[in-house]
Design a protein around this motif. Sequence first.
Motif, short mmCIF file in Angstrom:
data_model
loop_
_atom_site.label_atom_id
_atom_site.label_comp_id
_atom_site.label_asym_id
_atom_site.label_seq_id
_atom_site.Cartn_x
_atom_site.Cartn_y
_atom_site.Cartn_z
N UNK A 1 1.03 -0.96 0.08
CA UNK A 1 -0.07 -0.23 -0.38
C UNK A 1 1.03 1.43 0.05
N UNK A 2 2.04 0.78 0.78
CA UNK A 2 2.96 1.92 0.48
C UNK A 2 4.06 2.41 0.10
N UNK A 3 4.49 2.96 -1.31
CA UNK A 3 6.26 3.01 -2.17
C UNK A 3 7.35 2.10 -0.83
N UNK A 4 7.17 3.13 -0.12
CA UNK A 4 8.66 2.45 0.67
C UNK A 4 8.42 0.95 1.60
N UNK A 5 7.75 0.55 1.34
CA UNK A 5 7.51 -0.49 2.10
C UNK A 5 7.29 -1.65 1.26
N UNK A 6 6.66 -1.34 -0.05
CA UNK A 6 6.63 -2.53 -0.82
C UNK A 6 8.40 -2.43 -1.76
N UNK A 7 9.42 -2.00 -1.61
CA UNK A 7 10.54 -1.37 -2.39
C UNK A 7 11.47 -2.57 -1.32
N UNK A 8 10.78 -2.13 0.43
CA UNK A 8 11.71 -3.24 1.29
C UNK A 8 11.79 -4.02 1.23
N UNK A 9 10.10 -4.68 0.79
CA UNK A 9 9.51 -5.86 1.22
C UNK A 9 10.36 -6.89 0.17
N UNK A 10 10.71 -5.66 -1.62
CA UNK A 10 11.40 -6.92 -2.65
C UNK A 10 12.47 -7.08 -2.07
N UNK A 11 13.06 -5.91 -1.61
CA UNK A 11 14.59 -6.48 -1.46
C UNK A 11 15.10 -6.87 -0.51
N UNK A 12 14.48 -7.65 0.14
CA UNK A 12 14.73 -8.37 1.36
C UNK A 12 13.92 -9.59 0.38
N UNK A 13 13.36 -9.62 -0.34
CA UNK A 13 12.99 -11.35 -1.29
C UNK A 13 13.98 -11.23 -2.02
N UNK A 14 14.47 -10.56 -2.98
CA UNK A 14 15.52 -10.28 -3.23
C UNK A 14 17.17 -10.95 -2.36
N UNK A 15 17.24 -10.46 -1.20
CA UNK A 15 18.38 -10.65 -0.18
C UNK A 15 18.37 -12.22 0.06
N UNK A 16 17.42 -12.92 0.15
CA UNK A 16 16.78 -14.31 0.48
C UNK A 16 16.67 -14.65 -0.55
N UNK A 17 16.72 -14.90 -2.27
CA UNK A 17 16.64 -15.58 -3.43
C UNK A 17 17.71 -15.77 -3.53
N UNK A 18 18.78 -14.77 -3.31
CA UNK A 18 20.32 -14.03 -3.29
C UNK A 18 21.04 -15.22 -2.42
N UNK A 19 21.05 -15.40 -1.32
CA UNK A 19 20.89 -16.44 -1.04
C UNK A 19 20.58 -18.24 -1.17
N UNK A 20 19.34 -18.22 -1.69
CA UNK A 20 19.02 -19.36 -2.14
C UNK A 20 20.29 -19.94 -3.71
N UNK A 21 20.46 -19.09 -4.29
CA UNK A 21 20.62 -19.43 -5.12
C UNK A 21 21.66 -19.94 -5.16
N UNK A 22 23.02 -19.39 -3.60
CA UNK A 22 24.48 -19.70 -4.28
C UNK A 22 24.70 -20.29 -3.67
N UNK A 23 23.47 -21.23 -2.40
CA UNK A 23 23.69 -22.45 -1.85
C UNK A 23 23.50 -23.40 -3.46
N UNK A 24 22.59 -23.05 -4.23
CA UNK A 24 22.01 -24.48 -4.88
C UNK A 24 22.69 -24.31 -6.57
#
Length: 546
Positions: free
Chosen positions: A272-295
Amino acid sequence: MEALPNNHQPSTSPRSGSESSAPTSKRSRVVVSQSKRGCVTCKTRRVKCDEQKPLCRRCVQAGRLCGGYNHESKSSAALQPALKIGVTADSHTERLSYLAAHVLSLDNNGRPLQEDGVWGCIFLQLSNQVECVKAAAAAFGAAYESSLNNAIVKSPCSAWRYYGSALARLQSDFNNETAGPESLALASMILACVEILSQHEQNAFTHFLGAVQILTKTYQRRQGAPSADILSKIKDELVKINLSIGSYALSQTPAVMHLESQEATAGDDAFREPELAINAAMLCLHRSYQFIESAARLRYTYPSWKEHDPIMCKGQSDAVTQCRSVLDGLTALATRLQAQHSSATSTLRDSETLAEIYAMRTQLTSTIIFLLCVHDPFQTGYDEHQDQFRSIVSDAAASARLRRRTKPSAFKRFSTRPGIVGPLFIVSMKCRDPPLRALATTMLNEQGREGPTDGQIMAAIGARLAALETSASVPSSPGAPLAACDVLEGQRVHGYGVSPPRLNGEGRRVVDVVFSRPNVPLVQGWGHVDYSCLDNWIFWSEPIDI
């Protein structure tokens, strides 16, 4: 190491003569005369503010985060730096610190861009209060001034003198424990930003690791509560820096370090708020990068590990699902913001926000491609994702178009948020459809700097990489244009490495790029060659003019 000093001084009010001469059975309520122009924190706590600018001394001495004076129409003159171009930097440490404040945290009117984030009041407060943070801020200001243009670059070594002084101060405060962990971590982050300005990613990563280690030890020792909120915000900012300086497909963050967020997944309220959405997206990217690194460690173990490792398959599916969920949330938010942007009341800030949403969409789409291909060692696996590549180019074009409409600022903001250069380079590197690849490379060449990444450098690397792959490719039918399927697996480049730019004998920028291919193509050597061993790869270096 100690947290910020917590010297609470109780408020008192004058007593009348009757109160001092006669006891009373009732407890009298102490009334504090409040300032109408006090800082946000003191007004919220209903205590008297001393109205010191830019930060209330009462908050600073108590170890609280001063909320500033955001009820004022204009910011304090104390935050307005006297930016005189051409003045010798050695005699203007304060000016350089103020320049750092403008670039990192303030808008054109001197107000914090992110008041509740690291680069808002936290940076402003600690850079005024703690010597190691002040020294790091001056180093960033000097490096930024040197990077603006040749007209104001007096001597590059002056910037590095400030950098060396900041390093020495940080080391001294760390060894002597004369600064709190939040100050030491923030100073390390600022020095990482100095290295990002200079396009020295590895050095920036070293400072990043230092900040993470300080943070990890602090959580392990369970430091006092006064700085807990500040430490939490610093942790969140470190996640963003990791996305900026880490390898695009691999997270370099050691798993043992304290850099995980306790938040699970982003809910509907986050979009609902752009800043919260961007933070959620960056958290998602961070976790995805960690999975890619292990895989990615299993990439050359099997032709596809999907048939051999159900746990990794589940992790891959979950990561893709989460990325797509966040991407859908950003799509709905972008649609709503686009309608607002078309209205007569739209502001330049609205354009910047919408541009950032589109940029974050390119990041998520690129990550989805990596997630879907992480089990496949063959480069031809990327050919199945042409629609995603087109989406990246489309969103990147929308983001660039919106940014061109915004009024240029005298000081370009420095942000650790990833933009469109990385995703466009992924298209130029991994998409083998010639027209789409060429379009992405052209768009890259039109971009400037994003953190440690230079769009023109990436465009030059992408163009050379495409030439290497297509020079020996032949269309499947005579007279037909070259297609992605015509670039055979054995002709494809798997990876690259790039050094910081240098100047050649003619004064032109040059980067030395190291490309890599399997020594025997995968389609020929699989089952006979151990591709997890570097000895079975070809590496060659080429200088590329920018």
